[in-house]
Design a protein around this motif. Structure first.
Motif, mmCIF file in Angstrom:
data_model
loop_
_atom_site.group_PDB
_atom_site.id
_atom_site.type_symbol
_atom_site.label_atom_id
_atom_site.label_comp_id
_atom_site.label_asym_id
_atom_site.label_seq_id
_atom_site.Cartn_x
_atom_site.Cartn_y
_atom_site.Cartn_z
ATOM 1 N N ARG A 180 -1.088 1.260 0.505
ATOM 2 C CA ARG A 180 -1.276 0.723 -0.851
ATOM 3 C C ARG A 180 -0.064 0.974 -1.751
ATOM 4 O O ARG A 180 0.413 0.062 -2.414
ATOM 5 C CB ARG A 180 -2.524 1.319 -1.489
ATOM 6 C CG ARG A 180 -2.885 0.666 -2.814
ATOM 7 C CD ARG A 180 -4.042 1.353 -3.503
ATOM 8 N NE ARG A 180 -5.221 1.459 -2.713
ATOM 9 C CZ ARG A 180 -6.348 0.779 -2.921
ATOM 10 N NH1 ARG A 180 -6.432 -0.060 -3.924
ATOM 11 N NH2 ARG A 180 -7.382 0.968 -2.157
ATOM 12 N N GLU A 181 0.441 2.195 -1.791
ATOM 13 C CA GLU A 181 1.563 2.500 -2.682
ATOM 14 C C GLU A 181 2.798 1.681 -2.296
ATOM 15 O O GLU A 181 3.446 1.066 -3.148
ATOM 16 C CB GLU A 181 1.913 3.986 -2.656
ATOM 17 C CG GLU A 181 3.075 4.302 -3.574
ATOM 18 C CD GLU A 181 3.779 5.614 -3.267
ATOM 19 O OE1 GLU A 181 4.779 5.872 -3.955
ATOM 20 O OE2 GLU A 181 3.362 6.345 -2.362
ATOM 21 N N PHE A 182 3.135 1.675 -0.997
ATOM 22 C CA PHE A 182 4.281 0.900 -0.532
ATOM 23 C C PHE A 182 4.109 -0.572 -0.906
ATOM 24 O O PHE A 182 5.053 -1.215 -1.388
ATOM 25 C CB PHE A 182 4.445 1.041 0.990
ATOM 26 C CG PHE A 182 5.589 0.241 1.545
ATOM 27 C CD1 PHE A 182 6.859 0.783 1.602
ATOM 28 C CD2 PHE A 182 5.396 -1.056 2.006
ATOM 29 C CE1 PHE A 182 7.925 0.039 2.108
ATOM 30 C CE2 PHE A 182 6.447 -1.805 2.506
ATOM 31 C CZ PHE A 182 7.715 -1.256 2.559
ATOM 32 N N SER A 183 2.919 -1.109 -0.702
ATOM 33 C CA SER A 183 2.662 -2.525 -0.985
ATOM 34 C C SER A 183 2.827 -2.844 -2.462
ATOM 35 O O SER A 183 3.381 -3.894 -2.824
ATOM 36 C CB SER A 183 1.260 -2.903 -0.511
ATOM 37 O OG SER A 183 1.161 -2.766 0.888
ATOM 38 N N GLY A 184 2.373 -1.960 -3.322
ATOM 39 C CA GLY A 184 2.544 -2.165 -4.754
ATOM 40 C C GLY A 184 4.008 -2.127 -5.167
ATOM 41 O O GLY A 184 4.469 -2.955 -5.968
ATOM 42 N N ARG A 185 4.743 -1.182 -4.612
ATOM 43 C CA ARG A 185 6.177 -1.087 -4.903
ATOM 44 C C ARG A 185 6.907 -2.317 -4.368
ATOM 45 O O ARG A 185 7.785 -2.869 -5.026
ATOM 46 C CB ARG A 185 6.755 0.185 -4.280
ATOM 47 C CG ARG A 185 6.282 1.468 -4.934
ATOM 48 C CD ARG A 185 6.761 2.713 -4.197
ATOM 49 N NE ARG A 185 8.209 2.715 -4.033
ATOM 50 C CZ ARG A 185 8.823 3.206 -2.956
ATOM 51 N NH1 ARG A 185 8.131 3.738 -1.954
ATOM 52 N NH2 ARG A 185 10.138 3.184 -2.870
ATOM 53 N N ARG A 186 6.522 -2.749 -3.176
ATOM 54 C CA ARG A 186 7.117 -3.938 -2.566
ATOM 55 C C ARG A 186 6.897 -5.154 -3.453
ATOM 56 O O ARG A 186 7.809 -5.936 -3.693
ATOM 57 C CB ARG A 186 6.504 -4.163 -1.183
ATOM 58 C CG ARG A 186 6.939 -5.444 -0.499
ATOM 59 C CD ARG A 186 6.055 -5.715 0.738
ATOM 60 N NE ARG A 186 6.290 -7.019 1.275
ATOM 61 C CZ ARG A 186 5.695 -8.132 0.853
ATOM 62 N NH1 ARG A 186 4.823 -8.101 -0.137
ATOM 63 N NH2 ARG A 186 5.972 -9.299 1.400
ATOM 64 N N TYR B 201 -5.411 -9.121 -2.921
ATOM 65 C CA TYR B 201 -4.190 -8.330 -2.783
ATOM 66 C C TYR B 201 -3.710 -7.831 -4.145
ATOM 67 O O TYR B 201 -3.366 -6.651 -4.294
ATOM 68 C CB TYR B 201 -3.104 -9.162 -2.103
ATOM 69 C CG TYR B 201 -1.828 -8.403 -1.850
ATOM 70 C CD1 TYR B 201 -1.727 -7.515 -0.786
ATOM 71 C CD2 TYR B 201 -0.716 -8.559 -2.678
ATOM 72 C CE1 TYR B 201 -0.555 -6.803 -0.553
ATOM 73 C CE2 TYR B 201 0.456 -7.858 -2.457
ATOM 74 C CZ TYR B 201 0.529 -6.985 -1.390
ATOM 75 O OH TYR B 201 1.686 -6.278 -1.159
ATOM 76 N N ASP B 202 -3.692 -8.714 -5.132
ATOM 77 C CA ASP B 202 -3.282 -8.298 -6.477
ATOM 78 C C ASP B 202 -4.170 -7.181 -7.013
ATOM 79 O O ASP B 202 -3.692 -6.242 -7.663
ATOM 80 C CB ASP B 202 -3.300 -9.481 -7.445
ATOM 81 C CG ASP B 202 -2.157 -10.457 -7.201
ATOM 82 O OD1 ASP B 202 -1.190 -10.095 -6.502
ATOM 83 O OD2 ASP B 202 -2.244 -11.594 -7.706
ATOM 84 N N ARG B 203 -5.442 -7.271 -6.751
ATOM 85 C CA ARG B 203 -6.367 -6.218 -7.197
ATOM 86 C C ARG B 203 -6.177 -4.946 -6.380
ATOM 87 O O ARG B 203 -6.270 -3.836 -6.911
ATOM 88 C CB ARG B 203 -7.810 -6.708 -7.091
ATOM 89 C CG ARG B 203 -8.117 -7.805 -8.093
ATOM 90 C CD ARG B 203 -9.479 -8.382 -7.880
ATOM 91 N NE ARG B 203 -9.749 -9.430 -8.877
ATOM 92 C CZ ARG B 203 -10.798 -10.227 -8.839
ATOM 93 N NH1 ARG B 203 -11.707 -10.113 -7.877
ATOM 94 N NH2 ARG B 203 -10.956 -11.148 -9.759
ATOM 95 N N TRP B 204 -5.926 -5.085 -5.093
ATOM 96 C CA TRP B 204 -5.786 -3.937 -4.198
ATOM 97 C C TRP B 204 -4.558 -3.106 -4.543
ATOM 98 O O TRP B 204 -4.602 -1.876 -4.487
ATOM 99 C CB TRP B 204 -5.736 -4.424 -2.748
ATOM 100 C CG TRP B 204 -5.577 -3.338 -1.746
ATOM 101 C CD1 TRP B 204 -6.516 -2.422 -1.364
ATOM 102 C CD2 TRP B 204 -4.407 -3.059 -0.981
ATOM 103 N NE1 TRP B 204 -5.992 -1.582 -0.409
ATOM 104 C CE2 TRP B 204 -4.706 -1.965 -0.164
ATOM 105 C CE3 TRP B 204 -3.144 -3.638 -0.918
ATOM 106 C CZ2 TRP B 204 -3.781 -1.427 0.725
ATOM 107 C CZ3 TRP B 204 -2.219 -3.106 -0.034
ATOM 108 C CH2 TRP B 204 -2.545 -2.006 0.768
#
Length: 190
Positions: A99-105, A159-162
């Protein structure tokens, strides 16, 4: 970081993300990414054709979606098969540790038009793959296209919510919630 450590693609992606955040996408080179990961430039190119691709999944996400549609129960309707595939994404790809990596990405992608364009092309490929998978299930072409397009919309909403740091819910439940909302909106539009 020693060269012998496992998961070179993951290390390269993490190094690239760090550098893109620190210096910007345009100001980061492949050599810098490889050095930050403790690898060589040739190792980088063994896994990725260019620095743009280091933040994309190389078809893994698409493969999980296609397999999820393929393995959905035979009686499942087209959108239900897509929902089963999105559940599988939540179990295997969009896990809590990503989750953290995906948000930063996503923040890096949002800041760069070239990366946003690449993401849009990947989503088109994802939709086309879902259409093909639904077609192999015997779903008529137009129905498969509508289900895949709606599935992509549901995926984007979930995805945006996740990746939202204020949210702790898993991707699968978020996708099911988004699917219910999309179905409700379709009823209103209809």
């Amino acid at each position: 970081m020693a060269r012998w450590q496992p998961d070179a693609p993951g290390r390269l992606a993490a190094a690239a993300l760090d550098l893109f955040e620190e210096h910007g996408y345009e100001n980061t080179t492949v050599i810098e990414i490889a050095e930050r990961a403790g690898l060589t430039k040739s190792t980088f190119f063994r896994y990725f054709p260019d620095k743009r691709e280091v933040l994309f999944d190389k078809g893994t996400l698409t493969g999980v979606l296609v397999e999820g549609i393929t393995s959905a129960p035979p009686a499942a309707g087209p959108l239900d098969a897509v929902a089963d595939a999105l559940d599988e994404l939540g179990r295997t790809f969009f896990t809590a540790d990503r989750r953290e990596f995906s948000g930063r990405r996503q923040a890096v992608l949002n800041a760069n038009s070239e990366l946003r364009e690449r993401e849009a092309l990947k989503r088109l490929d994802l939709t086309a793959s879902m259409i093909e998978a639904l077609g192999r299930r015997g779903v008529p072409s137009l129905t498969a296209r509508v289900a895949a397009e709606l599935g992509t919309l549901v995926w984007e909403i979930a995805y945006d919510r996740w990746i939202d740091t204020d949210n702790s819910e898993g991707f699968g439940p978020l996708a099911r919630q988004a699917l219910a909302e999309v179905r409700g909106a379709a009823g209103v539009v209809g």
